[in-house]
Structures are given as C-alpha cells and as structure tokens.
Design a protein around this motif. Structure first.
Motif, PDB file in Angstrom:
ATOM      1  N   LEU A  42      19.081  81.253 -24.279  1.00 24.47           N
ATOM      2  CA  LEU A  42      17.765  81.020 -23.685  1.00 24.47           C
ATOM      3  C   LEU A  42      17.094  79.794 -24.301  1.00 24.47           C
ATOM      4  N   THR A  43      17.175  79.646 -25.622  1.00 22.24           N
ATOM      5  CA  THR A  43      16.476  78.530 -26.265  1.00 22.24           C
ATOM      6  C   THR A  43      17.021  77.175 -25.828  1.00 22.24           C
ATOM      7  N   CYS A  44      18.302  77.090 -25.493  1.00 21.04           N
ATOM      8  CA  CYS A  44      18.849  75.804 -25.050  1.00 21.04           C
ATOM      9  C   CYS A  44      18.279  75.387 -23.700  1.00 21.04           C
ATOM     10  N   PRO A  49      12.757  83.252 -26.721  1.00 29.75           N
ATOM     11  CA  PRO A  49      12.787  84.709 -26.558  1.00 29.75           C
ATOM     12  C   PRO A  49      11.890  85.453 -27.551  1.00 29.75           C
ATOM     13  N   LEU A  50      11.532  84.819 -28.660  1.00 28.07           N
ATOM     14  CA  LEU A  50      10.655  85.473 -29.634  1.00 28.07           C
ATOM     15  C   LEU A  50       9.213  85.560 -29.140  1.00 28.07           C
ATOM     16  N   HIS A  51       8.875  84.785 -28.113  1.00 27.61           N
ATOM     17  CA  HIS A  51       7.521  84.803 -27.571  1.00 27.61           C
ATOM     18  C   HIS A  51       7.466  85.338 -26.144  1.00 27.61           C
ATOM     19  N   CYS A  52       8.524  85.980 -25.684  1.00 24.40           N
ATOM     20  CA  CYS A  52       8.548  86.568 -24.337  1.00 24.40           C
ATOM     21  C   CYS A  52       8.057  88.008 -24.402  1.00 24.40           C
ATOM     22  N   ALA A  53       7.173  88.383 -23.489  1.00 20.07           N
ATOM     23  CA  ALA A  53       6.706  89.770 -23.424  1.00 20.07           C
ATOM     24  C   ALA A  53       7.818  90.689 -22.925  1.00 20.07           C
ATOM     25  N   ALA A  65      23.529  93.044 -30.064  1.00 18.30           N
ATOM     26  CA  ALA A  65      23.509  92.446 -31.398  1.00 18.30           C
ATOM     27  C   ALA A  65      22.446  91.361 -31.518  1.00 18.30           C
ATOM     28  N   ALA A  66      22.259  90.575 -30.492  1.00 14.11           N
ATOM     29  CA  ALA A  66      21.297  89.471 -30.548  1.00 14.11           C
ATOM     30  C   ALA A  66      19.889  89.885 -30.121  1.00 14.11           C
ATOM     31  N   PHE A  67      19.776  90.712 -29.091  1.00 11.20           N
ATOM     32  CA  PHE A  67      18.473  90.967 -28.489  1.00 11.20           C
ATOM     33  C   PHE A  67      17.796  92.246 -28.976  1.00 11.20           C
ATOM     34  N   PRO A  69      17.422  93.417 -32.039  1.00 10.68           N
ATOM     35  CA  PRO A  69      16.559  93.218 -33.213  1.00 10.68           C
ATOM     36  C   PRO A  69      15.171  92.648 -32.885  1.00 10.68           C
ATOM     37  N   ILE A  70      15.019  91.948 -31.773  1.00  6.24           N
ATOM     38  CA  ILE A  70      13.714  91.390 -31.425  1.00  6.24           C
ATOM     39  C   ILE A  70      12.990  92.235 -30.376  1.00  6.24           C
ATOM     40  N   ALA A  71      13.624  93.318 -29.922  1.00  7.97           N
ATOM     41  CA  ALA A  71      13.069  94.135 -28.843  1.00  7.97           C
ATOM     42  C   ALA A  71      12.167  95.241 -29.370  1.00  7.97           C
ATOM     43  N   ARG A  72      11.058  95.457 -28.684  1.00  4.19           N
ATOM     44  CA  ARG A  72      10.216  96.613 -28.957  1.00  4.19           C
ATOM     45  C   ARG A  72      10.883  97.860 -28.378  1.00  4.19           C
ATOM     46  N   GLU A  73      11.555  97.673 -27.225  1.00  4.53           N
ATOM     47  CA  GLU A  73      12.212  98.776 -26.533  1.00  4.53           C
ATOM     48  C   GLU A  73      13.308  98.201 -25.652  1.00  4.53           C
ATOM     49  N   VAL A  74      14.397  98.944 -25.488  1.00  9.18           N
ATOM     50  CA  VAL A  74      15.478  98.557 -24.580  1.00  9.18           C
ATOM     51  C   VAL A  74      15.545  99.609 -23.482  1.00  9.18           C
ATOM     52  N   ILE A  75      15.457  99.168 -22.254  1.00 11.26           N
ATOM     53  CA  ILE A  75      15.554 100.063 -21.095  1.00 11.26           C
ATOM     54  C   ILE A  75      16.782  99.634 -20.319  1.00 11.26           C
TER      55      ILE A  75
END
Length: 109
Positions: A42-44, A49-53, A65-67, A69-75
């Motif tokens: 995404l950053t490229c 992604p650290l500032h996406c709601a 593995a990547a997403f 750790p930064i997620a509040r919740e995974v659906i």
C-alpha cells in the motif's frame, strides 16, 4: 510498476498498479495476482495503512502477519473463490429464508 516487499522481505513486482481515490476512499489496484502480505504493497502507492480507519483486503489468510498487528479488529467475509466458499458451505445456518445462494441449489425456470 510498483515493487514492494513480500514473502519474507523479498522484492516482488505487482505489475502496472495504481491508487484510485473515490469519494474519499483510497483503492489500490494491482495487475498481477498476489496476496496482501506486506504494508509496503500500500505504501508504494501512496496509501499509509497506519492512518487508515478501515482496510479491506481480498486475501484468505496471508494478510495476517503484516496487517493484524495494526488492526483494531479483523472481520473475515466470504469473497467467493476456492477457500472462502468452502468454509461457509460447512457452516450450519438457522433462521435463514430459503433458498439462499450459494448455500442452496437455486433452479431457474
């Protein structure tokens, strides 16, 4: 063509890619198939992604593995395909109007 890390830090070419902004929603589109395995995908494209709601990915479990750790919740939802639909077909559903696709055979007259 964006190059991003993937598969344990190896560089991967996702082919001609772009980021669309539609009504305030940023959408990453890649031309070569591949699972979402790294934030750099995404950053490229200019998406942080650290500032996406909310981040929606079409990925079975490779994103975790990547997403996660930064997620509040995974659906997880069934997006069709080989893995997702198989999991839903084994689930027992109650109080659902029938027939409902893809759980039931629907015959068109």
């Amino acid at each position: 063509m964006p190059w991003a890390h993937g598969s344990g830090g190896a560089w991967r070419n996702y082919g001609p890619s772009l980021m669309l902004r539609v009504g305030g929603v940023e959408i990453a589109v890649i031309s070569r198939t591949g699972q979402a395995t790294d934030l750099a995908q995404l950053t490229c494209l200019g998406i942080d992604p650290l500032h996406c709601a909310t981040i929606a990915l079409k990925s079975y479990h490779h994103f975790r593995a990547a997403f996660e750790p930064i997620a509040r919740e995974v659906i997880r939802v069934d997006g069709g395909g080989m893995m997702g639909s198989a999991a839903l077909s084994k689930t027992e559903y109650r109080h659902v109007r029938r027939p409902i696709w893809p759980l039931d055979d629907i015959k068109l007259d």
